[in-house]
Design a protein around this motif. Sequence first.
Motif, mmCIF file in Angstrom:
data_model
loop_
_atom_site.group_PDB
_atom_site.id
_atom_site.type_symbol
_atom_site.label_atom_id
_atom_site.label_comp_id
_atom_site.label_asym_id
_atom_site.label_seq_id
_atom_site.Cartn_x
_atom_site.Cartn_y
_atom_site.Cartn_z
ATOM 1 N N LEU A 172 38.458 18.149 47.375
ATOM 2 C CA LEU A 172 38.794 16.955 46.614
ATOM 3 C C LEU A 172 40.172 17.228 46.029
ATOM 4 C CD1 LEU A 172 37.857 14.214 45.434
ATOM 5 C CD2 LEU A 172 36.922 15.484 43.506
ATOM 6 N N GLY A 174 43.617 16.215 43.940
ATOM 7 C CA GLY A 174 44.162 15.370 42.894
ATOM 8 C C GLY A 174 45.651 15.596 42.742
ATOM 9 N N CYS A 208 36.471 16.324 33.895
ATOM 10 C CA CYS A 208 37.001 16.388 35.259
ATOM 11 C C CYS A 208 38.380 17.032 35.181
ATOM 12 C CB CYS A 208 37.138 14.987 35.864
ATOM 13 S SG CYS A 208 35.613 14.231 36.399
ATOM 14 N N VAL A 210 40.283 17.238 37.616
ATOM 15 C CA VAL A 210 41.080 16.413 38.525
ATOM 16 C C VAL A 210 40.798 14.955 38.146
ATOM 17 C CG1 VAL A 210 41.551 15.819 40.925
ATOM 18 C CG2 VAL A 210 40.844 18.141 40.348
ATOM 19 N N MET A 212 40.147 11.142 37.932
ATOM 20 C CA MET A 212 39.617 10.236 38.949
ATOM 21 C C MET A 212 40.688 9.365 39.618
ATOM 22 S SD MET A 212 37.148 8.762 40.615
ATOM 23 C CE MET A 212 37.689 7.546 41.805
ATOM 24 N N TRP A 215 42.191 11.001 42.775
ATOM 25 C CA TRP A 215 41.348 11.602 43.815
ATOM 26 C C TRP A 215 41.751 11.149 45.215
ATOM 27 C CZ3 TRP A 215 35.482 11.446 42.091
ATOM 28 C CH2 TRP A 215 35.342 12.248 40.942
ATOM 29 N N CYS A 217 40.261 12.202 49.272
ATOM 30 C CA CYS A 217 39.279 13.014 49.987
ATOM 31 C C CYS A 217 39.002 12.443 51.367
ATOM 32 C CB CYS A 217 37.971 13.123 49.198
ATOM 33 S SG CYS A 217 37.036 11.570 49.073
ATOM 34 N N ASP A 238 32.402 9.174 37.650
ATOM 35 C CA ASP A 238 33.348 10.141 38.207
ATOM 36 C C ASP A 238 32.924 11.572 37.900
ATOM 37 O OD1 ASP A 238 33.792 9.727 35.503
ATOM 38 O OD2 ASP A 238 35.985 9.786 35.652
ATOM 39 N N PHE A 242 31.817 14.419 40.513
ATOM 40 C CA PHE A 242 32.595 15.657 40.455
ATOM 41 C C PHE A 242 31.679 16.876 40.417
ATOM 42 C CE2 PHE A 242 35.098 18.723 37.813
ATOM 43 C CZ PHE A 242 36.243 18.814 38.595
ATOM 44 N N LEU A 252 38.339 22.251 45.177
ATOM 45 C CA LEU A 252 39.287 21.408 44.474
ATOM 46 C C LEU A 252 40.711 21.859 44.751
ATOM 47 C CD1 LEU A 252 37.534 21.397 40.978
ATOM 48 C CD2 LEU A 252 37.359 19.606 42.725
ATOM 49 N N LYS A 254 45.047 20.495 43.757
ATOM 50 C CA LYS A 254 45.860 19.531 43.014
ATOM 51 C C LYS A 254 47.311 19.657 43.448
ATOM 52 C CE LYS A 254 44.946 18.677 38.641
ATOM 53 N NZ LYS A 254 44.852 18.780 37.169
#
Length: 393
Positions: A172, A174, A208, A210, A212, A215, A217, A238, A242, A252, A254
């Motif tokens: 996922l 971010g 979270c 990251v 929402m 996001w 994915c 969310d 998560f 995860l 970012k």
Amino acid sequence: MAGSVSSDVGQGTCGEGQDGSRAPSDELMPGPGCPIAGPAELAEAGPLASAPLVSVIVPCHNAARWLDECLASVRAQTHRPLELSLWDDSSSDGSASIVEAARSLFQEAGVSLAFGGGSSSSGPLGCGAAKNRAVRQSSGEYLCFLDADDTVRCDRVAAQLHVLLSLGPDHLVGSRVRREPEDAQPRYTAWLNGVSDAQLKLQRLCECTVAMPTWFCARSLFDGLDGFCEAGPGTPEDLEFFYRHLRAGGSLAKVPEPLVMYRYHEQQQSRGVSAEAIWALRIAELELSFLPRLQSFSIWSAGRDGKRLYRSLSQENRRKVVAFLDVDPGKLAAGLYYDREQKVHVPIVSFTCAAQAEYQPTIICVKQGMYAAFEENLASLQLTEGQHYWHFQ
């Protein structure tokens, strides 16, 4: 694997003028460095024909005030093929008319549009249901989530797709955010943008890690988790998604750049989310993913938040608490906290005990970024996050 990945896709090109100056919305809207491919250019693109279709997923409820800018930022994306899938969750402010009026603009930009929903006698279904329906009506192999009141930098899709393809579909992905207004939620924003690679998972008990609206994915990841919870308005769908993603072994990542302009205003949907529901999810994650492997632990803070955490635990996990840690002389002088349910006294000892094995690990219930003295005290103990302590706030 969890991490921030630098991407060379479109870095520093969005929104720049010939002299390098930036408009107020700087990297969020199209500029000379973010050409928008029209039908002719797309037909001649050749290699782009094999690029995966990405669907931008937008739930919408009464977002007319910001929707034009949001839609413009989607059309400005450099990646093609691209689809916008927007679900109108019973808006009453003309949001649907704005989307319909923009159909020709999406066609000119070479972006397909899937638009569903509308008014309902039962009222709004909530963010979770709206996002699920937007995903169902979409066709993309990859999903890019966006709130209807936010905007995105023109290379967002390209940058996050680049990262996801390099890491794998179990991630996922971010990004960092810009805020509007710039000074919105300064402590939260500093934490969100400052979380390190390792902390993406380590600090998940706080929130979270990251956001929402950032996001991105694979559809296979989303489908594998059966989408968002549809418990209705006020549900932290969310955070629930998560945690399910992480419990299923998901990873995860970012992009360490602000690809999303994340608005803060009185009407935003997240302001209606139940604080109690968020707390319950965080406690559940602590008890499901952290505490089963521990024989004992301590809680850093004998104040309101630390005691609330203690009282929220199951009786089995309360029995694992060896002490509260604190710095306050009054609490240390009291020396004990009495648990009336279990009829036991829990010691209150100095925070310096966190360096001793018998009190490790400690769950920290002091808010990060709020008390300089706390940060100094924690650093002085030379502890390792994830081994000797976890943040809960």
